[in-house]
Scaffold this motif. Structure first.
Motif, mmCIF file in Angstrom:
data_model
loop_
_atom_site.group_PDB
_atom_site.id
_atom_site.type_symbol
_atom_site.label_atom_id
_atom_site.label_comp_id
_atom_site.label_asym_id
_atom_site.label_seq_id
_atom_site.Cartn_x
_atom_site.Cartn_y
_atom_site.Cartn_z
ATOM 1 N N THR A 174 1.991 -11.351 9.138
ATOM 2 C CA THR A 174 0.646 -10.662 9.580
ATOM 3 C C THR A 174 0.225 -11.537 10.977
ATOM 4 O O THR A 174 -0.676 -10.891 11.582
ATOM 5 C CB THR A 174 -0.230 -10.477 8.310
ATOM 6 O OG1 THR A 174 0.388 -9.825 7.303
ATOM 7 C CG2 THR A 174 -1.300 -9.821 8.868
ATOM 8 N N ARG B 65 8.311 2.850 -3.930
ATOM 9 C CA ARG B 65 8.914 2.093 -3.309
ATOM 10 C C ARG B 65 10.238 2.846 -2.828
ATOM 11 O O ARG B 65 11.023 3.203 -3.764
ATOM 12 C CB ARG B 65 9.433 0.737 -3.931
ATOM 13 C CG ARG B 65 8.352 -0.352 -4.091
ATOM 14 C CD ARG B 65 8.427 -1.070 -5.184
ATOM 15 N NE ARG B 65 7.658 -0.661 -6.360
ATOM 16 C CZ ARG B 65 7.542 -0.830 -7.445
ATOM 17 N NH1 ARG B 65 8.680 -1.626 -7.889
ATOM 18 N NH2 ARG B 65 6.941 -0.105 -8.580
ATOM 19 N N LEU C 118 7.197 -0.490 6.059
ATOM 20 C CA LEU C 118 6.847 -2.084 6.002
ATOM 21 C C LEU C 118 7.811 -2.873 6.773
ATOM 22 O O LEU C 118 7.420 -3.815 6.955
ATOM 23 C CB LEU C 118 6.957 -2.423 4.679
ATOM 24 C CG LEU C 118 6.147 -1.569 3.545
ATOM 25 C CD1 LEU C 118 6.196 -2.186 2.297
ATOM 26 C CD2 LEU C 118 4.711 -1.527 3.894
ATOM 27 N N GLU D 54 -0.742 -5.009 0.976
ATOM 28 C CA GLU D 54 -0.701 -4.036 2.089
ATOM 29 C C GLU D 54 -1.514 -3.035 2.445
ATOM 30 O O GLU D 54 -2.005 -2.680 3.320
ATOM 31 C CB GLU D 54 0.724 -3.128 1.790
ATOM 32 C CG GLU D 54 2.098 -3.901 2.038
ATOM 33 C CD GLU D 54 2.177 -4.253 3.533
ATOM 34 O OE1 GLU D 54 1.815 -3.479 4.367
ATOM 35 O OE2 GLU D 54 3.160 -5.171 3.868
ATOM 36 N N LEU E 54 4.099 -12.661 3.205
ATOM 37 C CA LEU E 54 3.566 -11.531 4.134
ATOM 38 C C LEU E 54 2.381 -11.900 5.044
ATOM 39 O O LEU E 54 2.309 -11.333 6.056
ATOM 40 C CB LEU E 54 2.904 -10.766 2.768
ATOM 41 C CG LEU E 54 3.528 -9.994 1.984
ATOM 42 C CD1 LEU E 54 2.949 -9.610 0.515
ATOM 43 C CD2 LEU E 54 4.071 -8.628 2.604
ATOM 44 N N HIS F 299 -4.036 -0.212 10.089
ATOM 45 C CA HIS F 299 -3.106 0.268 8.946
ATOM 46 C C HIS F 299 -1.637 0.689 9.405
ATOM 47 O O HIS F 299 -1.543 0.701 10.526
ATOM 48 C CB HIS F 299 -3.786 1.596 8.201
ATOM 49 C CG HIS F 299 -4.869 1.337 7.486
ATOM 50 N ND1 HIS F 299 -5.260 0.799 6.473
ATOM 51 C CD2 HIS F 299 -6.221 1.834 7.883
ATOM 52 C CE1 HIS F 299 -6.409 0.659 6.200
ATOM 53 N NE2 HIS F 299 -7.058 1.399 7.156
ATOM 54 N N ARG F 300 -0.645 0.571 8.388
ATOM 55 C CA ARG F 300 0.483 0.624 8.651
ATOM 56 C C ARG F 300 0.778 2.531 9.227
ATOM 57 O O ARG F 300 -0.134 2.966 8.551
ATOM 58 C CB ARG F 300 1.639 0.876 7.406
ATOM 59 C CG ARG F 300 1.645 -0.604 7.060
ATOM 60 C CD ARG F 300 2.754 -1.620 7.695
ATOM 61 N NE ARG F 300 2.777 -2.580 7.062
ATOM 62 C CZ ARG F 300 3.562 -3.862 7.367
ATOM 63 N NH1 ARG F 300 4.275 -3.480 8.570
ATOM 64 N NH2 ARG F 300 3.616 -4.933 6.914
ATOM 65 N N ARG G 32 -4.144 -6.732 4.278
ATOM 66 C CA ARG G 32 -3.472 -6.776 5.677
ATOM 67 C C ARG G 32 -4.325 -6.267 6.692
ATOM 68 O O ARG G 32 -4.608 -6.806 7.610
ATOM 69 C CB ARG G 32 -2.115 -6.151 5.512
ATOM 70 C CG ARG G 32 -1.355 -6.192 7.207
ATOM 71 C CD ARG G 32 0.180 -5.519 6.811
ATOM 72 N NE ARG G 32 0.843 -5.473 8.288
ATOM 73 C CZ ARG G 32 0.692 -4.657 8.974
ATOM 74 N NH1 ARG G 32 0.012 -3.521 8.684
ATOM 75 N NH2 ARG G 32 1.050 -4.781 9.968
ATOM 76 N N VAL H 22 1.694 -4.618 -2.953
ATOM 77 C CA VAL H 22 1.064 -3.149 -2.635
ATOM 78 C C VAL H 22 -0.528 -3.356 -2.267
ATOM 79 O O VAL H 22 -1.039 -2.724 -1.378
ATOM 80 C CB VAL H 22 1.353 -1.988 -3.593
ATOM 81 C CG1 VAL H 22 0.464 -0.693 -3.426
ATOM 82 C CG2 VAL H 22 2.685 -1.884 -3.752
#
Ligand code: AMP
Ligand code: MG
Length: 418
Positions: free
Chosen positions: A213, A356, A409, A313, A209, A332-333, A317, A310
Motif C-alpha cells: 500500500t 477468492r 488484487l 482490503e 499488505l 478502492h480497488r 487499505r 479481506v
C-alpha cells in the motif's frame, strides 16, 4: 448488521489526509502530490534533432538527389555555434541542438557519403521544414501545470517531475502503521510448535499488505491474550504510529481482550464512543472494530487469516490511501467484470460474499475467474492462489458462463503456482 457501503463510508469519514512533507523524488513513488507541480522549464528545453543525420535548410533539399558540403559535426550536449549557410549541412546526433539557419533534419539513412572524410554528402530524399526536429516545449511549456494535487506518483510521473526541473515533491507523508497479532496460541518460526499452538501468519501478511500500500510498518509484536500486554502494545502504537492494525481478539470469546482494551483506551482519551464494533453483512470478515483514539485510527481486524486480509482490503487499505491523500474516487480497488466459466455458486444468507478467485487472461485477452480451492476463512493457502475477490451479491451466485465483478488484487495470473 451494517451494509458494506455504510461501514466503508463510516471508516472513511473518520480519517483525513496526513501532513505534507517535501521528499526527494527517489522517495516519492506511490505517494500523492499535495500541491500542483508546474514545469519550471520547457521540455525539451531547446529545439533538437530526433534522428542522427544532417541539419539542412529545407529549401536546399526540395529537389533530390542533391549534394551538400558538410561544415561541422554537432554532438548531443554541445551548444551549436555556426549557422548552416545555403548549400551546406552539418552532421548532427540525436538530441543535439539545431544550429541557426537549419530548419530540417535529413536522417543518415537517406544520405550517401561522397568522400572518405564525409565532407560532401548526397541527399537522396527531400525533407520539409521541421522534419525530424523536436521543438522546444513540445512536451511541456515552462509554467504549465504538469500534475495536480491528488496525483498518485508512479514511475512515469516521477520521470516527468525530474524532467521539468524538480528535485523534490510536496507529498502527503507515508503513514507509519503499527501491526499487532494477538492470541495465546500463536508462535513464530523457528520456535517449535507446542500442543495447541499455531503459527502467527497475520502479522507477516498485514505487514506485506501495508508495504504494498506504500506505508512504513512498525512491528508491535505477537502478544498473548493478557490484558496488560495488549494494552501496552496498543497504547504504544496509538502514541507512536499514524495508524494501528491488530488482528484477533475482537469476537465474542472469553479472552478477546482487544475489545476491552480499546474500549478503555478510548474512554481514557476522553471519547468513550471513539471505537465502534461493527457486524457487516459480508462474508468473510463480518466483524470489524474501528475508531480513532487520540487522533490515531485503530483497526481491530478479525483473527481468521482470510477475514483479516479481506477486511484489510475493504476497510484499512482505502482508509490508509485517504490518509495518503489519494482522491476519494481512487480509494478502492477497481471492480472489473470478469467471466466465470464454472460459475460462482453460493447460498442466500443476506450477505455479500467475497469469493477468492484466480483471474487469468485467456489467449484473446478476456479475463476469466475461477474460484480457488478451499473458501473457509481459516484457509489461508487460498489467498496465495487468489489474485482477486469476486463480489457475489446475496442470492444463489453466478451461473456457469456468467460474469461477476472482481476486485483485482494483483496482476492477472499472479496466483499461478510455479
Ligand atoms: P480470534 O479472532 O482471536 O478469536 O481468532 C479467530 C481465529 O483466527 C482463531 O482460530 C485464531 O487461532 C486465528 N488467528 C488469530 N490470530 C491469528 C494470527 N495472527 N495468525 C494465524 N491465525 C490467527
Ligand atoms: Mg484470539
Amino acid at each position: 448488521m451494517l451494509s458494506l457501503e455504510e461501514a466503508q463510508s463510516w471508516v472513511l469519514s473518520r480519517v483525513a489526509a496526513g501532513p505534507v512533507v517535501e521528499v526527494p523524488l527517489a522517495d516519492a513513488v506511490g505517494l500523492t502530490l499535495a500541491s500542483p507541480a508546474h514545469a519550471l522549464e520547457d521540455v525539451p528545453p531547446f529545439a533538437n534533432t530526433a534522428m542522427d543525420g544532417i541539419a539542412v535548410r529545407a529549401a536546399d533539399v526540395t529537389t533530390v538527389p542533391v549534394e551538400l558540403r558538410v561544415t561541422a559535426t554537432i554532438r548531443a550536449g554541445m551548444a551549436a555555434i555556426d549557422p548552416v549557410l545555403p548549400g551546406t549541412a552539418q552532421r548532427i546526433m540525436t538530441g543535439a541542438p539545431i544550429p541557426p539557419g537549419a530548419d530540417a533534419i535529413v536522417p543518415v539513412e537517406e544520405l550517401q557519403d561522397l568522400d572518405a572524410h564525409g565532407t560532401v554528402v548526397r541527399v537522396l530524399t527531400a525533407a520539409s521544414v521541421g522534419s525530424a526536429i523536436r521543438p522546444a516545449g513540445e512536451d511541456l511549456h515552462a509554467g504549465q501545470l504538469a500534475f495536480d494535487a491528488g496525483t498518485v506518483l508512479g514511475a512515469g510521473h516521477l520521470g516527468v517531475l525530474a524532467t521539468i526541473g524538480l528535485a523534490t515533491a510536496q507529498v502527503h507523508r507515508r503513514p507509519r502503521v503499527g501491526v499487532i497479532s494477538t492470541g495465546d496460541e500463536l508462535v513464530q518460526a523457528p520456535a517449535p510448535l507446542g500442543p495447541g499452538q499455531i503459527r502467527d501468519s497475520n502479522r507477516q501478511m498485514i505487514i506485506s499488505l501495508l508495504q504494498q500500500t506504500g506505508c512504513d510498518t512498525v512491528d508491535l509484536g505477537c502478544i498473548p491474550d493478557v490484558e496488560d500486554e495488549i494494552r501496552d502494545a496498543l497504547a504504544s502504537g496509538i502514541r507512536d504510529c499514524d495508524a494501528v492494525i491488530s488482528s484477533g481478539g475482537v469476537s465474542m470469546g472469553d479472552f478477546d481482550y482487544v475489545k476491552a482494551v480499546l474500549r478503555s483506551l478510548a474512554a481514557e482519551s476522553g471519547d468513550p464512543d471513539a471505537m465502534r464494533w461493527m457486524q457487516i453483512a459480508i462474508k468473510p470478515a463480518k466483524p470489524l472494530a474501528f475508531g480513532v483514539i487520540n487522533g490515531t485510527p485503530v483497526f481491530g481486524l478479525p483473527g481468521n487469516p482470510v477475514s483479516s486480509m479481506v477486511s484489510f482490503e475493504l476497510f484499512a487499505r482505502p482508509a490508509l490511501r485517504k490518509m495518503m491523500g489519494v482522491p476519494e474516487t481512487r480509494l478502492h480497488r477497481s471492480a472489473l467484470r470478469v467471466t466465470a466459466p464454472n460459475g460462482l455458486a453460493r447460498r442466500p444468507d443476506g450477505k455479500t460474499h467475497f469469493v477468492r478467485v484466480s483471474v487469468e487472461a485467456a489467449p484473446d485477452g478476456e479475463l476469466i475467474a475461477e474460484a480457488v480451492r478451499g473458501q473457509g476463512s481459516n484457509l489461508l493457502y487460498s489467498m496465495a492462489l487468489a489474485n482477486g475477490l469476486a463480489v457475489v451479491p446475496d442470492g444463489t451466485g453466478v451461473e456457469p458462463g456468467g460474469t461477476a465483478r472482481v476486485l483485482l488484487l494483483a496482476d492477472p495470473g499472479a496466483g499461478r503456482l510455479g
